[in-house]
Every structure is written in structure tokens, then in C-alpha cells.
Design an enzyme around this catalytic site. Structure first.
Site, PDB file in Angstrom:
ATOM      1  N   ILE A   1       5.843 -12.242  49.739  1.00 21.97           N
ATOM      2  CA  ILE A   1       5.503 -11.577  50.995  1.00 21.97           C
ATOM      3  C   ILE A   1       6.776 -11.009  51.598  1.00 21.97           C
ATOM      4  O   ILE A   1       7.770 -11.716  51.776  1.00 21.97           O
ATOM      5  CB  ILE A   1       4.855 -12.554  51.983  1.00 21.97           C
ATOM      6  CG1 ILE A   1       3.687 -13.300  51.341  1.00 21.97           C
ATOM      7  CG2 ILE A   1       4.394 -11.808  53.235  1.00 21.97           C
ATOM      8  CD1 ILE A   1       3.220 -14.506  52.141  1.00 21.97           C
ATOM      9  N   LYS A   2       6.739  -9.734  51.898  1.00 23.20           N
ATOM     10  CA  LYS A   2       7.928  -9.057  52.428  1.00 23.20           C
ATOM     11  C   LYS A   2       7.792  -8.910  53.938  1.00 23.20           C
ATOM     12  O   LYS A   2       6.798  -8.360  54.433  1.00 23.20           O
ATOM     13  CB  LYS A   2       8.062  -7.694  51.754  1.00 23.20           C
ATOM     14  CG  LYS A   2       9.431  -7.064  51.802  1.00 23.20           C
ATOM     15  CD  LYS A   2       9.421  -5.807  50.923  1.00 23.20           C
ATOM     16  CE  LYS A   2      10.784  -5.150  50.844  1.00 23.20           C
ATOM     17  NZ  LYS A   2      10.727  -3.899  50.058  1.00 23.20           N
TER      18      LYS A   2
END
Length: 217
Positions: A82-83
Site C-alpha cells: 500500500i502506497k
């Protein structure tokens, strides 16, 4: 050093992946726009192709909304990272994701101080943008060196993912410093193979071979 490909172009990823040049992929909203595809669909296709981490970025700006988006993104595949942006809300979301065992890539890092916060929040990767620092006459490669020193001083496990790579020199410079990962467009990774002396030498070999009148097959 691990090579991540900074694109959502599935064909470009496949070409490099087939050569063993892909350890992961990074995407962002701009790359999704460029692909012209649905984020969930194209990210799933990339995840199915690539064994390593595939970064998919949240677009919310509040922590609770980032968490909701991130929890949807991780359902795409087990190799999703997850960025999140390096904001206070992003760090809050990073801590929540990391506490649940999810990989997190904290992006848009422009200072060593920010990188310390990301490591403390449990980031799997920190993404310093070296090219964008160069654009404003700051030394992006120096930032990688500063983060490497600080992380080594204190045993932080967060991997340094050099981003905003603009040239082959960027890659060799951060490799020398000890960046754990680079993420670069396919064109820059492929440009690593280019050298004028290689071209010149090959040209001469082919001329000499033609003079022999021989054929290998």
C-alpha cells in the site's frame, strides 16, 4: 539491488520480467491515468505477473479514508504494497497497515527527517524522489546517502527505494551508496545496456566476420 519498474504498462513490465529484471512494480495515480485502465483491473494483472511487491497508491488525504482505500487495495493480491504519501495522515495510515502485517511504501519523501518518521511508523519502503530534488537544484543522490547512513546507524529495517530516477547515472550512483531498491521507467532500465564503445566494438566484429565468409548456422 532490487529493480522495481515504475509503470502500469503491462506489456513493458512483461518484457523486463521475462528477462528476470523485475523484482517489483510501483504505480501511482499519474501512471494509472497514462495506462488508461481501471486501477483494480490493471493492478491485479500486474500482481499476477510479478512475484515481488506491487505498490498501489491511495488517493485519500485523511488517515481514515486512506485506511479504507488501502484495505480495499490489499484485497487485490497478497503482494500488494500500500502506497501512502509522507504526510502526517499518511504516517498514521502506515502505522495502521504495518500493525496488521501489510507492506507499506511511503512515497513523496524529500528529506532525511521525513525518512526517519516513515521508518518509525513501520514502513516497508521509503521512496525518496531524487529527480524532483535535482529539478529544484538540490542533491537527490545525497538524500539517499543521508538516509542510508541514518538507517544503518539505528538498524531501521525500512528499505530505501530510490524513486524519480531520471538516468542511468542515478541508478549507478544510488547503487554505489547502497540503496536497497530502485524504481525506474522501463526506458531507463533498458538504457543501462547502452554504451557507445559496445556499439563500436560490435560494428567492427560484424565487419570482420563478414570478411571471413563464414556462417555459424
Amino acid at each position: 539491488m532490487k529493480f522495481f519498474v515504475d509503470t502500469a504498462d503491462v506489456a513493458a513490465i512483461k518484457e523486463l520480467n521475462d528477462l528476470g529484471m523485475v523484482d517489483g512494480v510501483t504505480t501511482n495515480p499519474s501512471l494509472i491515468l497514462k495506462s488508461g485502465r481501471d486501477i483494480l483491473e490493471v493492478t491485479k494483472e500486474i500482481c499476477d505477473m510479478v512475484a515481488g511487491p506491487v505498490s498501489a497508491e491511495v488517493v485519500a488525504t485523511e488517515a481514515k479514508d486512506m485506511i479504507a482505500e488501502g484495505l480495499k487495495l490489499v484485497k487485490i493480491a497478497s503482494n500488494i504494497a500500500i502506497k501512502v504519501p509522507l504526510t502526517w495522515a499518511g504516517l498514521t495510515a502506515c502505522k495502521a497497515f504495518a500493525s496488521e502485517g501489510h507492506m507499506v511504501n511511503v512515497t513523496l519523501c524529500f528529506s532525511a527527517a521525513q525518512a526517519i518518521l516513515a521508518a518509525k511508523a513501520g514502513a516497508s519502503f521509503i521512496s525518496p524522489f531524487i529527480g524532483r530534488l535535482d529539478d529544484i537544484n538540490l542533491d537527490g543522490v545525497q538524500l539517499i546517502e543521508d538516509i542510508r547512513t541514518i538507517y544503518d546507524n539505528y538498524g531501521f529495517k525500512t528499505e530505501i527505494l530510490a524513486a524519480s530516477i531520471r538516468s542511468v547515472n542515478h541508478i549507478t550512483d544510488v547503487a554505489r551508496i547502497g540503496a536497497d531498491v530502485i524504481t525506474a521507467p522501463p526506458s531507463v532500465i533498458k538504457a543501462m545496456a547502452n554504451h557507445p564503445l559496445t556499439d563500436k566494438g560490435l560494428e567492427q566484429f560484424l565487419k570482420d566476420w563478414a570478411k571471413t565468409g563464414q556462417s555459424i548456422v
